[in-house]
Design a protein around this motif. Structure first.
Motif, mmCIF file in Angstrom:
data_model
loop_
_atom_site.group_PDB
_atom_site.id
_atom_site.type_symbol
_atom_site.label_atom_id
_atom_site.label_comp_id
_atom_site.label_asym_id
_atom_site.label_seq_id
_atom_site.Cartn_x
_atom_site.Cartn_y
_atom_site.Cartn_z
ATOM 1 N N THR A 25 0.835 -1.193 0.000
ATOM 2 C CA THR A 25 0.000 0.000 0.000
ATOM 3 C C THR A 25 0.866 1.237 0.000
ATOM 4 N N CYS A 27 0.612 5.414 -1.949
ATOM 5 C CA CYS A 27 0.045 6.253 -2.993
ATOM 6 C C CYS A 27 1.161 6.754 -3.889
ATOM 7 N N GLY A 28 0.787 7.242 -5.067
ATOM 8 C CA GLY A 28 1.793 7.697 -6.012
ATOM 9 C C GLY A 28 2.013 9.186 -5.961
ATOM 10 N N ASN A 29 1.475 9.867 -4.984
ATOM 11 C CA ASN A 29 1.542 11.322 -4.971
ATOM 12 C C ASN A 29 2.889 11.869 -4.540
ATOM 13 N N SER A 186 6.548 4.268 -3.529
ATOM 14 C CA SER A 186 5.733 5.355 -4.064
ATOM 15 C C SER A 186 5.890 5.403 -5.572
ATOM 16 N N PRO A 189 2.223 9.026 -10.306
ATOM 17 C CA PRO A 189 0.799 8.814 -10.585
ATOM 18 C C PRO A 189 0.502 8.327 -11.994
ATOM 19 N N THR A 193 -1.161 3.374 -8.752
ATOM 20 C CA THR A 193 -0.847 3.356 -7.325
ATOM 21 C C THR A 193 -0.359 1.969 -6.942
ATOM 22 N N TRP A 194 0.394 1.920 -5.870
ATOM 23 C CA TRP A 194 1.000 0.654 -5.460
ATOM 24 C C TRP A 194 0.133 0.003 -4.389
ATOM 25 N N ASP A 195 -0.841 -0.789 -4.840
ATOM 26 C CA ASP A 195 -1.700 -1.519 -3.917
ATOM 27 C C ASP A 195 -2.100 -2.841 -4.557
#
Length: 221
Positions: A25, A27-29, A186, A189, A193-195
Motif C-alpha cells: 500500500t 500512494c503515487g503522490n 511510491s 501517478p 498506485t501501489w496496492d
C-alpha cells in the motif's frame, strides 16, 4: 529432489496468496520528479524504466520472424511499461524481505538454479525463450530473475512458512508487506498506485509471483 520440488511448490502456492492479499500500500503522490517510482529512498527513473522496456521489445523483435509475429508478441505482453515497473519494484521488495530474514544468495546458487531450469527445457536458448514469452524477461535479465527465484525460495524456508496452508501463504505475504512498508514504495501517478488491486490489474508477470513458476521449462510454441 524432494527439496527442489518442495521449493518450487512453495513458490507456486505463495503466488495465490500474493495475488489475493492486500499487502502493498502506497500512494503515487509523493514520487520524486523524474522518477517512475521511489523505493527505499532510491529512484527508479523514467529513463531506466524506458530502457528496460526497450530491452524487452528488442528481445521480442529478435525472437520473432516478421512484423506479424512481432505484433503478436507485443500484444501478448500487455501493458508492458506498467508491468515492467511493477516487476522492478517487486524485485526490490522481495530483496528487502529476504535481507530482513537473514537470507543471502550466492552466485553459485543462482547458477545452479539456472542450470536446473535449462536442463528441464533442453538448453539455454529454450529457457531464454520461455522467460521472454511468459514473463517479459529478456535474456540479459535472466540471471537476475534466477537470483530472485532462489531468494524467494530461501525466504519461505527462513520464515518457516508452509506454502501448502493458508497460514503459510499469509506468512509469506506478510513478510513482503512488512518489507514494502519499510521501503515506502511510491509510484509516479502516471503509472498508477501501489496496492493490491493495482498489482493485479497491471498483470506484472515475474517468475516467483506466477503459477508458471511450477513449470518454467515450458517451451513456447
Amino acid at each position: 529432489m524432494h527439496r527442489r520440488n518442495s521449493r518450487r511448490t512453495a513458490l507456486v502456492l505463495s503466488a495465490a496468496a500474493l495475488a489475493a492479499t492486500p499487502f502493498l500500500t502506497a500512494c503515487g503522490n509523493e514520487a520524486h520528479p523524474g522518477a517512475a517510482a521511489v523505493v527505499g529512498g532510491q529512484r527508479i527513473t523514467v529513463s531506466q524504466l524506458d530502457a528496460r522496456v526497450t530491452e524487452v521489445r528488442d528481445a521480442q523483435q529478435a525472437a520473432t520472424r516478421g512484423d506479424t509475429q512481432y505484433g503478436q508478441a507485443v500484444a501478448q505482453s500487455g501493458p508492458l511499461t506498467r508491468s515492467t515497473l511493477n516487476a522492478m519494484v517487486r524485485t526490490r521488495v522481495l530483496h528487502r524481505a529476504a535481507t530482513d530474514a537473514g537470507v543471502t544468495v550466492t552466485r553459485a546458487e543462482t547458477q545452479a538454479k539456472r542450470a536446473e531450469y535449462e536442463k528441464q527445457v533442453g538448453g539455454a536458448e529454450q529457457l531464454e525463450a520461455a522467460f521472454l514469452q511468459q514473463f517479459n524477461i529478456p535474456p540479459q535479465r535472466l540471471t537476475e530473475a534466477m537470483r530472485s527465484e532462489v531468494e524467494a525460495g530461501k525466504l519461505i524456508e527462513a520464515i518457516g512458512a508452509d506454502p501448502q496452508t493458508p497460514q503459510g501463504q499469509a506468512a509469506f505475504a506478510k513478510a513482503l508487506a512488512d518489507a514494502s512498508k519499510e521501503l515506502g514504495v511510491s509510484l509516479n501517478p502516471r503509472y498508477g498506485t501501489w496496492d493490491a488491486k493495482g498489482n493485479k490489474s497491471t498483470d506484472a508477470r515475474v517468475p516467483w509471483l506466477n503459477q508458471v513458476t511450477k513449470q518454467p521449462a515450458t517451451q513456447p510454441a
